[in-house]
Structure formats: C-alpha cells, structure tokens
Design an enzyme around this catalytic site. Sequence first.
Site, PDB file in Angstrom:
ATOM      1  N   HIS A 399     -16.516 -71.800 -18.930  1.00 21.64           N
ATOM      2  CA  HIS A 399     -17.648 -70.932 -19.241  1.00 21.64           C
ATOM      3  C   HIS A 399     -17.290 -69.848 -20.260  1.00 21.64           C
ATOM      4  O   HIS A 399     -18.179 -69.180 -20.801  1.00 21.64           O
ATOM      5  CB  HIS A 399     -18.178 -70.289 -17.960  1.00 21.64           C
ATOM      6  CG  HIS A 399     -19.668 -70.108 -17.962  1.00 21.64           C
ATOM      7  ND1 HIS A 399     -20.403 -69.990 -19.110  1.00 21.64           N
ATOM      8  CD2 HIS A 399     -20.561 -70.012 -16.942  1.00 21.64           C
ATOM      9  CE1 HIS A 399     -21.683 -69.838 -18.807  1.00 21.64           C
ATOM     10  NE2 HIS A 399     -21.806 -69.854 -17.504  1.00 21.64           N
ATOM     11  N   ARG A 400     -15.998 -69.665 -20.538  1.00 20.39           N
ATOM     12  CA  ARG A 400     -15.621 -68.744 -21.604  1.00 20.39           C
ATOM     13  C   ARG A 400     -16.022 -69.300 -22.963  1.00 20.39           C
ATOM     14  O   ARG A 400     -16.289 -68.547 -23.911  1.00 20.39           O
ATOM     15  CB  ARG A 400     -14.113 -68.490 -21.589  1.00 20.39           C
ATOM     16  CG  ARG A 400     -13.571 -67.822 -20.343  1.00 20.39           C
ATOM     17  CD  ARG A 400     -12.048 -67.785 -20.363  1.00 20.39           C
ATOM     18  NE  ARG A 400     -11.465 -69.117 -20.432  1.00 20.39           N
ATOM     19  CZ  ARG A 400     -10.162 -69.375 -20.499  1.00 20.39           C
ATOM     20  NH1 ARG A 400      -9.294 -68.369 -20.527  1.00 20.39           N
ATOM     21  NH2 ARG A 400      -9.715 -70.612 -20.550  1.00 20.39           N
TER      22      ARG A 400
END
Length: 442
Positions: A399-400
């Site tokens: 999700h980064r």
Amino acid sequence: MSTRDFHLPDLGEGLTDAEVLAWHVDVGDHVALNQIIADVETAKAVVELPSPFDGTVSALHAPVGSTVEVGAPLLSVQTTSTDVSQPRPETTLSSDPGLLVGYGAAREQPVRRRRRSASAERSSDASGPLSPTSASPRRPRSTPPVRKLAADAGVDIAAIVGTGPHGRVERVDVMTAIAGARDVSPAPSHVSSAPQDPLPVRTRIPITGVRRATARAMVESAFTAPHVTEFLTVDVTESEALLSRLRSEGARVNMLAMVSQALLLVIDAHPMMNSRWDEESGHIVQFAAVNLGIATATDRGLIVPNIKNAQELGLLPLAERIRELVGVAREGRASTDDLRAGTITITNIGSLGIDAGTPIINPGEAAILGVGAVRRLPWNHRDEIALRDVLTLSLSFDHRLIDGADAARFLTDIGALLTDPARSVLQAARAGGSQPPAPRTP
C-alpha cells in the site's frame, strides 16, 4: 606432495553460509580438477561445488547436514603439485548457472580478508549471539540500515538477540521487536537436547536452508510492507474454451499461463505494479522489464524462480517456460540466477483446489497475484442465470506503492482479458508483441 584446504567460497547474493547436502567423494578418493565434490544448499538454491585441486582427499571437514560458513574449510586434498594455490575467499557464482569462478592459482597480490583478533573471535563465535548482558562492550553486529530502523522506531538494538550469523541483528529481528509479536531470542542452529513438550511428539524437523530463508523473508515482508488484498471473481468460460481448443491441437497450456499473459499485457499501463520501494535510497524504482515470479511449492519449501523479460513471450512460449521453471524448481535444480531479480509474482493456489487467499508479497516486489480454482457455477450471463466457468483472482499489494483504486483497475483489466480472450490478441497486436496463435476453424 602438499596438503591443500578447500574453503567454502562466497556463493554470491550476500549469502554467508551453506548446508552440506551430499559428498560425492570420500577420504582416499582421487579427485580431478573441476570434478564435482559436494552439493551444498544455500538460502537460495542447491549448488554443486567443483574441486579446485587435483589430488587425493585426505579429510572431510563437514559432515552431511552441517552448516558451513563462507571461508571455513570443507575438505583437504593432497596434491602432487607445489604451485597450486588455495581458492580465494572471493570466489563467486558466475552468470552461468551453477558455475563457480575464481578458483585456481592466486594472483600475485591476492585480496585478503582482514583477520579479526583472537578476542574478537571468542566474543562473537565461542559464546554465541551477543546479548545485552554480555561482558563485551561492543554493540551488536548489524548493518547501518538495520541500526537506523531500530533507532527510528525507538527500539534499543542492544536488547535484541539477533538470529543472523554470529548473532547479527537482522531487519526481521528489529521488525519483530517493534511488532512485539514473538520472543526475539534466537533459535539455536544445533540443539543439544530436545525441549520437553507437554504433548506427544511425532517428529522434529530441523529448520534449515530454503525453509528458514523463506520464513525470514515472509516475516520481513509482512512486517515491512503494508499488505492489502483485493479480490475479483471473473467469468473465464471463453478462456477455458480457447484453452480446450489449443490443447486439442497438441498445445500444452493451462489457465495459469493464460492469467500470466493477461497480467503481462496490462502491466505496462500500471507501472507501479512492477516497481520496488527502495527505503535505503529513498526512491520508488519502476522496472522496464517484467521478471515474472512463479511461486512453487517444493519438498525443500516455497521458492520463487522467475522468468526474465516475460513480457516478450507469447502465450505458448510462456506456458512452456513456466512448465520448465516449475520442473527445475521442484527437482532442486533452480540456479541463483533463476531466483534473483524478480519484479512481480503469480501463485497458482487453484492447483490445490483453493478459490482465494491472501498471498504474502515476495520481498522487494510490489504485488503478488493469486489464481484460484476454476469452478462451474450459476452466473449472471447476458441477464440470465447460466452455468459458467469462474475463478477468483487475489491481488496482494504494497500500500506504500499502490492505492486501492489503482489495484482495482489492474485487476479489472486482467479480468477483462480473461472474460474475452480475443482482447488479448488485439492488445498484443497494438503493443507490437507476441500474441497467442488463433486456433484453426474446424
């Protein structure tokens, strides 16, 4: 006649030790130059070691099943020549899989590793991993990024007992300490006596080689990359029909290859899926080529060999390459080159009868796609209920790097090609790449 020791060479990829799987020679045997003398297993692969000497084996220094550190002696050979030099510790794997280079006579000014003092050897080797209560004033062994990670998280690295070689504190040890998920005391590599279990024990299996490396990598991935998983169930009836026709004409192709090709056709429009979060440099690295990892369950544990430049392959060559790579991996013959530099991974959980899951991202990558089993189910088709072939795709992503909406678009683009495989032909033609062969009209 002189006795020469063969030391375990540096096998590359930052590996510090290897386990002896088998000896092909015994004391008293004559060995020729470059004759295979042993099989060793690293955290990456099984490697055959050729002899750098011609002579008679006088001693084997490591029994089968033991772990040997890089630079430690493996065997001794009595040679008749007086000018044969010991292999240099810098010996590494070449680009040719399985070939070790750097053997032979040393150069006039060989590069030598700095020797530690006897006191340093005793403090790091004889007493095992360093602990906060150790009398040694030195800080625990670790790399600068690991120390920075601990400092940024407010964790006292001196309070962590490392699980790396000689008690080195690894990134996974710091992440575990941060999460507070488990005791950070190290698991000894040689257990002198079995612990007392409250329940009857069937057997004990040593955690070594690939299985230990996989466990460390998965823990590090789970604690480092914020995992999110999205699911999409797709009508693949038309893809199944195409596969059936191709197989009837002699092609060896399956749904895994079809999904893999769909992923490769759409990934160029989603470059973040083929990227890496580089914490140390402070960059997001997007790759120009796709090295497609194929997660493979083997007797030695889970490994992920990858197909280099997979985007250049059409459906049938891709299917053949997947089949070859999986076969090599299951036979324990995957080379270091097969296992390095993957950029995105696909895992065929459907082959085990599983519909969906939450696969863990292969460390250093941005995403992993799980392919579920094909089921014949009632489905809304053209506003009517009909029996259709459907499967579920499970996409875990970092999700980064990737937002949920971007992951959803990636999944739906793959799903669109699987629902209507004719789109794959058109998309491949537009991209100028290979395309699956159109089946002959009966």
